[in-house]
Design a protein around this motif. Sequence first.
Motif, PDB file in Angstrom:
ATOM      1  N   ASP A  65       0.014  -7.053   7.557  1.00 16.38           N
ATOM      2  CA  ASP A  65       0.927  -7.692   6.623  1.00 16.38           C
ATOM      3  C   ASP A  65       1.507  -6.691   5.636  1.00 16.38           C
ATOM      4  O   ASP A  65       0.785  -5.984   4.944  1.00 16.38           O
ATOM      5  CB  ASP A  65       0.189  -8.799   5.867  1.00 16.38           C
ATOM      6  CG  ASP A  65       1.132  -9.638   5.013  1.00 16.38           C
ATOM      7  OD1 ASP A  65       2.333  -9.638   5.301  1.00 16.38           O
ATOM      8  OD2 ASP A  65       0.647 -10.269   4.058  1.00 16.38           O
ATOM      9  N   SER A  66       2.818  -6.600   5.610  1.00 16.78           N
ATOM     10  CA  SER A  66       3.592  -5.773   4.679  1.00 16.78           C
ATOM     11  C   SER A  66       3.632  -4.305   5.047  1.00 16.78           C
ATOM     12  O   SER A  66       4.249  -3.515   4.324  1.00 16.78           O
ATOM     13  CB  SER A  66       3.067  -5.909   3.237  1.00 16.78           C
ATOM     14  OG  SER A  66       3.075  -7.263   2.817  1.00 16.78           O
ATOM     15  N   ALA A  67       2.980  -3.868   6.125  1.00 19.32           N
ATOM     16  CA  ALA A  67       2.988  -2.443   6.475  1.00 19.32           C
ATOM     17  C   ALA A  67       2.619  -2.287   7.948  1.00 19.32           C
ATOM     18  O   ALA A  67       2.399  -3.265   8.664  1.00 19.32           O
ATOM     19  CB  ALA A  67       2.029  -1.662   5.586  1.00 19.32           C
TER      20      ALA A  67
ATOM     21  N   ASN B  18      -0.097   3.476  -4.646  1.00 19.84           N
ATOM     22  CA  ASN B  18       0.038   2.835  -3.346  1.00 19.84           C
ATOM     23  C   ASN B  18      -1.298   2.869  -2.627  1.00 19.84           C
ATOM     24  O   ASN B  18      -2.046   3.850  -2.706  1.00 19.84           O
ATOM     25  CB  ASN B  18       1.072   3.555  -2.483  1.00 19.84           C
ATOM     26  CG  ASN B  18       2.488   3.192  -2.860  1.00 19.84           C
ATOM     27  OD1 ASN B  18       2.750   2.117  -3.406  1.00 19.84           O
ATOM     28  ND2 ASN B  18       3.424   4.090  -2.573  1.00 19.84           N
TER      29      ASN B  18
ATOM     30  N   GLN C  89       4.242   2.944   7.068  1.00 24.61           N
ATOM     31  CA  GLN C  89       5.001   2.194   6.082  1.00 24.61           C
ATOM     32  C   GLN C  89       4.222   2.102   4.772  1.00 24.61           C
ATOM     33  O   GLN C  89       2.991   2.126   4.755  1.00 24.61           O
ATOM     34  CB  GLN C  89       5.295   0.784   6.617  1.00 24.61           C
ATOM     35  CG  GLN C  89       6.208   0.767   7.830  1.00 24.61           C
ATOM     36  CD  GLN C  89       6.364  -0.627   8.391  1.00 24.61           C
ATOM     37  OE1 GLN C  89       5.496  -1.147   9.079  1.00 24.61           O
ATOM     38  NE2 GLN C  89       7.497  -1.251   8.074  1.00 24.61           N
ATOM     39  N   GLU C  90       4.968   1.991   3.700  1.00 29.39           N
ATOM     40  CA  GLU C  90       4.361   1.934   2.375  1.00 29.39           C
ATOM     41  C   GLU C  90       3.663   0.586   2.155  1.00 29.39           C
ATOM     42  O   GLU C  90       4.174  -0.468   2.526  1.00 29.39           O
ATOM     43  CB  GLU C  90       5.431   2.142   1.303  1.00 29.39           C
ATOM     44  CG  GLU C  90       4.904   2.105  -0.111  1.00 29.39           C
ATOM     45  CD  GLU C  90       6.011   2.272  -1.140  1.00 29.39           C
ATOM     46  OE1 GLU C  90       6.224   3.410  -1.585  1.00 29.39           O
ATOM     47  OE2 GLU C  90       6.663   1.265  -1.458  1.00 29.39           O
ATOM     48  N   LEU C  91       2.498   0.637   1.552  1.00 27.32           N
ATOM     49  CA  LEU C  91       1.769  -0.566   1.158  1.00 27.32           C
ATOM     50  C   LEU C  91       1.356  -0.398  -0.302  1.00 27.32           C
ATOM     51  O   LEU C  91       0.510   0.430  -0.626  1.00 27.32           O
ATOM     52  CB  LEU C  91       0.536  -0.769   2.035  1.00 27.32           C
ATOM     53  CG  LEU C  91      -0.305  -2.020   1.727  1.00 27.32           C
ATOM     54  CD1 LEU C  91       0.518  -3.287   1.984  1.00 27.32           C
ATOM     55  CD2 LEU C  91      -1.587  -2.032   2.544  1.00 27.32           C
ATOM     56  N   GLN C  92       1.958  -1.171  -1.177  1.00 26.72           N
ATOM     57  CA  GLN C  92       1.698  -1.048  -2.603  1.00 26.72           C
ATOM     58  C   GLN C  92       0.469  -1.855  -3.001  1.00 26.72           C
ATOM     59  O   GLN C  92       0.052  -2.787  -2.310  1.00 26.72           O
ATOM     60  CB  GLN C  92       2.916  -1.520  -3.398  1.00 26.72           C
ATOM     61  CG  GLN C  92       4.151  -0.670  -3.197  1.00 26.72           C
ATOM     62  CD  GLN C  92       5.286  -1.079  -4.110  1.00 26.72           C
ATOM     63  OE1 GLN C  92       5.193  -2.052  -4.850  1.00 26.72           O
ATOM     64  NE2 GLN C  92       6.372  -0.324  -4.066  1.00 26.72           N
TER      65      GLN C  92
ATOM     66  N   ALA D  49       0.374  -3.907  -5.360  1.00 29.17           N
ATOM     67  CA  ALA D  49       0.789  -5.276  -5.648  1.00 29.17           C
ATOM     68  C   ALA D  49       0.806  -6.140  -4.399  1.00 29.17           C
ATOM     69  O   ALA D  49       0.724  -7.371  -4.482  1.00 29.17           O
ATOM     70  CB  ALA D  49       2.167  -5.265  -6.299  1.00 29.17           C
ATOM     71  N   ASP D  50       0.913  -5.517  -3.200  1.00 29.53           N
ATOM     72  CA  ASP D  50       0.890  -6.281  -1.962  1.00 29.53           C
ATOM     73  C   ASP D  50      -0.502  -6.782  -1.609  1.00 29.53           C
ATOM     74  O   ASP D  50      -0.654  -7.610  -0.704  1.00 29.53           O
ATOM     75  CB  ASP D  50       1.431  -5.428  -0.808  1.00 29.53           C
ATOM     76  CG  ASP D  50       2.898  -5.084  -0.982  1.00 29.53           C
ATOM     77  OD1 ASP D  50       3.631  -5.920  -1.548  1.00 29.53           O
ATOM     78  OD2 ASP D  50       3.306  -3.979  -0.573  1.00 29.53           O
ATOM     79  N   ARG D  51      -1.507  -6.245  -2.255  1.00 25.20           N
ATOM     80  CA  ARG D  51      -2.891  -6.673  -2.066  1.00 25.20           C
ATOM     81  C   ARG D  51      -3.473  -6.987  -3.446  1.00 25.20           C
ATOM     82  O   ARG D  51      -4.129  -6.138  -4.058  1.00 25.20           O
ATOM     83  CB  ARG D  51      -3.714  -5.589  -1.366  1.00 25.20           C
ATOM     84  CG  ARG D  51      -3.246  -5.245   0.028  1.00 25.20           C
ATOM     85  CD  ARG D  51      -3.489  -6.410   0.995  1.00 25.20           C
ATOM     86  NE  ARG D  51      -3.140  -6.030   2.371  1.00 25.20           N
ATOM     87  CZ  ARG D  51      -1.949  -6.225   2.923  1.00 25.20           C
ATOM     88  NH1 ARG D  51      -0.970  -6.773   2.209  1.00 25.20           N
ATOM     89  NH2 ARG D  51      -1.726  -5.870   4.179  1.00 25.20           N
ATOM     90  N   PRO D  52      -3.239  -8.180  -3.960  1.00 25.69           N
ATOM     91  CA  PRO D  52      -3.662  -8.505  -5.329  1.00 25.69           C
ATOM     92  C   PRO D  52      -5.144  -8.257  -5.591  1.00 25.69           C
ATOM     93  O   PRO D  52      -5.522  -7.917  -6.716  1.00 25.69           O
ATOM     94  CB  PRO D  52      -3.318 -10.008  -5.443  1.00 25.69           C
ATOM     95  CG  PRO D  52      -2.205 -10.204  -4.457  1.00 25.69           C
ATOM     96  CD  PRO D  52      -2.520  -9.287  -3.321  1.00 25.69           C
TER      97      PRO D  52
END
Length: 578
Positions: free
Chosen positions: A284-286, A386, A314-317, A319-322
């Motif tokens: 998810d997201s990356a 990140n 791909q970038e995974l911040q 914030a994408d994983r609270p």
Amino acid sequence: MSAQFSCRRVPRTLSRVAHAAVFLLLFPLAAAAQESRITGTVADETGGVLPGVTVAAASPALAGDIRVVVTGGDGGYAFEALPPGGYTLTFTLPGFEELTRTVELAAVSAPTVDIRLRLGGLFEEVTVAVTGTAIEAPAINMPHAVAVVSRATIEQQGSTQLVDLFKNLSVSHGVVGERNSWYNSNQPSTLTENVANVNLRGLGASRTLVLINGRRHVPVPARLIGGRFVDVNTIPAIAIGRLEVLKEGSAAIYGSDAVGGVANFVTRHDFRGFEFNVSHDYFDSAGDTTVAGIWGGQIGASSLMVAAETVGRQELQMADRPWSLDRLSTHVGGNRAGWSSLGNPGTFAVGAPVPWTADVFDPRCTEFGGQDEGWTCRFRYAPYDNLIDEQRQTRAFVELNGPVNERTNYHIEGLFADAVIPNWYTTPSYPPFPLTSTTIMEVAPDHPGRQAFCGNYAGDGKADPGGACAGGDPWYFNGRPYGNSGPGRRLRRESRTARLAGSVDGDFQIGSRDAHWDVGVSYSRARGNLNLPAVYTDRIYRSFRGFGGPDCGVGVMADRSSPAGMVLGPLGGAVAGQ
């Protein structure tokens, strides 16, 4: 009384059969009469009998067979039914010297061969010589504990990159790989996020020697506290035929960088044909994508192998994983994870540059996301990071092997690797240095920012508890130029590695013995651009004195007599704060 007799003629055929039967019945008796035997007793030098002695009899008369008996409790032995001929008897018993006797055995004879064995060494003396040598030998043949990871094993594990392989190798501990985020490294400024290493026995990556086809490879272009190591992510995984790991220390042969062991990457020099691999790991997201290919074939008497692969991440911040931020939402005493003791808004010491002092405190610390500790406004840097940074990696390897003549061969190889992190995301700023030994961050009474602050908070119980606004002493800043208010910094980081190696080897004879020679040379180079957000000392010196901006026009000059080591240059009519 009379007796009557009759007589008749026996046929000739029946007579012959009778004669043959008599011959067959009598032949074994005649043959047995020709057989002989050997007997004897085995004792030690004192005359004591020796049971358990192995006695072997060998003779051409046995048609290649060897008769073996063992002496009994009385030390006696016997060989029965032996055909005539010359015999060699061998007597062996552990702890005694081996003895050999020859016997000429005539027909129908029974010689006695008594033997006395001499006591030998109870322990065998073995001399072990450890010698470092430059003579080529495959690592698998070396006298070390060796683990070999074959190409089939690599493919079965699904290791698209070598860092994945070493994570699953039990002898390797503390592997640096996927070293994104502040929580995976204490040296974020010195290594790019694509770097991976081998750390055999957990003694440190700089204590593991990495070889490519038996030749050394260049380490990362960085100064590290524990010493530099080889980035194994510069080697195309598809080009590796097997990995030989010498799990024991090999410093006596290779030097101090092999204390932990040796990892030798052997390429697929004998590959023939074409292979193409595509892999994509989605989450998810990356996600990660790997595209790799290899070709190998004959060019005359030589063989050529070319391999290349490209890897994208791909970038995974955060914030994408609270969940990665939730546990760091509040600073826990004794744990600095996600929080810095110096932030922005900052605090000020009055009269002298004293660290961790808050004579003057910005009352809006929590409004900007900081944590008010009374003596500092903690800065939460976790959101400015990140979990995975965007990466683009390209690697290529080429190898050429062939004969020079019947007894000489050559080898040439080249490697190129390029890694780019185009948008490395990190904290808005690092603390300015030096922090306490100069007056670089001095705020004079006429500083426009200080005047504005005191105009709003003079005498405030939180901001100005000691009435510093009413005095004329200078203030000294404890904090960062940027902090809780952001924004995060994005910078480009990259590294590039090139390698060229070649060797010539052959066989020759020294007298009646075969020998091997090998001459090789290698060149490799690694370069990197590791940008890190920092503060220019001259700029912060000007800014704290009310000057700054791209068109400021005010310079800074070195001045040893100044506590700060510098002074403002000609003002040229410029006014502080304008």
